[in-house]
Structures are given as C-alpha cells and as structure tokens.
Motif scaffolding. Sequence first.
Motif, mmCIF file in Angstrom:
data_model
loop_
_atom_site.group_PDB
_atom_site.id
_atom_site.type_symbol
_atom_site.label_atom_id
_atom_site.label_comp_id
_atom_site.label_asym_id
_atom_site.label_seq_id
_atom_site.Cartn_x
_atom_site.Cartn_y
_atom_site.Cartn_z
ATOM 1 N N TYR A 86 0.827 -1.209 0.000
ATOM 2 C CA TYR A 86 0.000 0.000 0.000
ATOM 3 C C TYR A 86 0.867 1.267 0.000
ATOM 4 O O TYR A 86 0.551 2.246 0.660
ATOM 5 N N GLY A 87 1.958 1.257 -0.732
ATOM 6 C CA GLY A 87 2.827 2.422 -0.831
ATOM 7 C C GLY A 87 3.723 2.660 0.368
ATOM 8 O O GLY A 87 4.404 3.682 0.431
ATOM 9 N N PHE A 88 3.762 1.722 1.319
ATOM 10 C CA PHE A 88 4.611 1.829 2.513
ATOM 11 C C PHE A 88 5.808 0.919 2.284
ATOM 12 O O PHE A 88 5.684 -0.301 2.326
ATOM 13 N N GLU A 89 6.960 1.501 2.027
ATOM 14 C CA GLU A 89 8.132 0.756 1.566
ATOM 15 C C GLU A 89 9.121 0.508 2.696
ATOM 16 O O GLU A 89 9.247 1.298 3.623
ATOM 17 N N ALA A 90 9.819 -0.619 2.602
ATOM 18 C CA ALA A 90 10.879 -0.945 3.548
ATOM 19 C C ALA A 90 11.850 -1.898 2.876
ATOM 20 O O ALA A 90 11.570 -2.467 1.822
ATOM 21 N N GLY A 91 13.005 -2.083 3.498
ATOM 22 C CA GLY A 91 13.987 -3.012 2.958
ATOM 23 C C GLY A 91 15.367 -2.719 3.496
ATOM 24 O O GLY A 91 15.525 -2.194 4.603
ATOM 25 N N ILE A 92 16.356 -3.068 2.685
ATOM 26 C CA ILE A 92 17.757 -2.920 3.058
ATOM 27 C C ILE A 92 18.431 -2.054 2.010
ATOM 28 O O ILE A 92 18.442 -2.383 0.826
ATOM 29 N N TYR A 93 18.969 -0.927 2.452
ATOM 30 C CA TYR A 93 19.555 0.088 1.578
ATOM 31 C C TYR A 93 21.074 -0.053 1.605
ATOM 32 O O TYR A 93 21.673 -0.160 2.678
ATOM 33 N N HIS A 94 21.690 -0.044 0.414
ATOM 34 C CA HIS A 94 23.144 -0.150 0.350
ATOM 35 C C HIS A 94 23.753 1.162 -0.112
ATOM 36 O O HIS A 94 23.507 1.620 -1.222
ATOM 37 N N GLY A 95 24.532 1.758 0.772
ATOM 38 C CA GLY A 95 25.420 2.850 0.411
ATOM 39 C C GLY A 95 26.830 2.323 0.476
ATOM 40 O O GLY A 95 27.060 1.197 0.961
ATOM 41 N N PRO A 96 27.818 3.054 -0.029
ATOM 42 C CA PRO A 96 29.189 2.532 -0.058
ATOM 43 C C PRO A 96 29.647 1.969 1.294
ATOM 44 O O PRO A 96 29.697 2.673 2.291
ATOM 45 N N GLY A 97 29.895 0.656 1.313
ATOM 46 C CA GLY A 97 30.438 -0.008 2.481
ATOM 47 C C GLY A 97 29.442 -0.517 3.488
ATOM 48 O O GLY A 97 29.850 -1.106 4.498
ATOM 49 N N SER A 98 28.118 -0.343 3.268
ATOM 50 C CA SER A 98 27.192 -0.720 4.328
ATOM 51 C C SER A 98 25.792 -1.013 3.812
ATOM 52 O O SER A 98 25.264 -0.290 2.965
#
Length: 268
Positions: A86-98
């Motif tokens: 329903y447009g409510f997003e979640a997860g695992i975000y990758h930025g450099p090194g993490s």
Amino acid sequence: MLRSLLRVRWLTAALVVAFVAVSGTTPANAVPHPPPTGGVHTTGYYGLTTHYTGSITNTRGWSITWKLPSLSNHSTAWGAVGQWYYGFEAGIYHGPGSWSVYYLGDKDGTTENNPLCDASMWWGEGGTCGGVMTNLPAGQELTFTYEWCDANHTANVNGAKFCLYVDLKDGVGKRFLAATARVTSPPRTVEMYAHDMEDFSDSGPAYTLPDVSCSQPTVMKAQSVKSTSGIWSTLTGSKWTFDDVTPNYKFQNINTSANPATWQSCSG
C-alpha cells in the motif's frame, strides 16, 4: 513484452513522489538515493521486480524474508532490496560499504517511529536506520512484517494504521520500525511489490551499480500473508509475477512449487 520500470522522482526536503509502470500498475513510492542539497530531478531503476497476483484488499498483513547478497564492489555500490505494501516501503539500503534497514512512505508523521531511523535527514517520510540495523553483513537474513494495527500498534484487522516491523534473526524477534495512517488523502495505492535490486546507475557515475555475486545472491526465502480473519498462511510462487527487464540482473533458482516459494537473483 518489455515493461518499463523507470521511475522519475522529484526530490524536495519533505516530499518524494515516484512513478513506475509495471504490468499496468503504478507503485506509489520508491526509495531514492540521498537527495543532493536543494533537491533535483533524478531517476532510479528497478531491474527485477515481483508483484502479488492475489486479492491485496483481502490481506491484513504481509511478511517477507530476505538474505543479503555479497557485492564485489561493496565499498562503492549504491542500491536497495525491499518491498512495498500500500505504498509503505521498507527493505535494506546499500550505500558505499554498508547495508542498512530503511523505510519510506509514512504519511502521518514519523514521531512515533523507531528513533534509530533518521527520517528528517533523508526523505522526510522515512530514512535509513542505525545501531544494530546498519553495517549488516552479506548473508544476513531479515524478515519484514506489515500488519494492519490500531493507534497503540496492536494488530487489528480493522485498524486505521499499518505497522511495520523487522526481525534481524538475532534472537530479539520483531523490532518495531514505523506506523502510518492506512487512509490518507490522496488515498494509498493498493499494491504489493518486491524489488530484488533497485539501482541508481542512471543518476550518474557517482551511484555505482551493485555487482551481485551469483554464488552468494540476493535470496527471497519466504513470504506469508494475513487474511481478513487474522490467519497467516505461506505463499507459493503461483501468486507472483517475475519481471526482468534489464541485462544487469537476473533471477535464478526460482522455485514456484515450494510452499513457501523461494527465488534468487544476481548480476546477469
């Protein structure tokens, strides 16, 4: 048939609006990379997505378990693995090194949400999370759970809110991440999507495409849905589409006959 998954975002200090076209539906939210100062017009790309083919309005919750992949360019890559309900997003975000847990799409303010997640610094309606929810290693398993709930964050199939939790598989169990109003103006879109990998390569060379190992891939390990009567049941692959529109990534080892269904993805 080629399906466009290109999403155009308009980033400001307090608002993210995103559009994507997949199989005739329009996901409402999409996690962007950190907005540059002042806000700019950027693009992002879902190369691999899946979406639920059952009756979403007959669900009262959704749970999905991911296993994080190994990246050969861990120190430079940008990307995200996750899902939205329903447009409510979640997860695992990758930025450099993490790798870090994130959420996006809280429409009624973030003051009640997990204090480890910094909404103000990033997207206004959500952010990445710190503490035990960042610097997650390859091979880490996480389960994200959405449930209809009431103002006290108690599960309720008629509740006015969506509650979001994450289980880091560290013995603590479900950690509360955020809650948001189920009914907003404009109304939330009715959707259940997962994205094995979102990348920001078309936003410029600074946002390096994640190089996902096929021997240590992204793994979707299990899903379940909650019925209108409050009963959870696992999902087989017959309830999902598999949309692959990029040469950069591929699905592998899709097991649609299993209960629950499983699949993997990696660079292709």
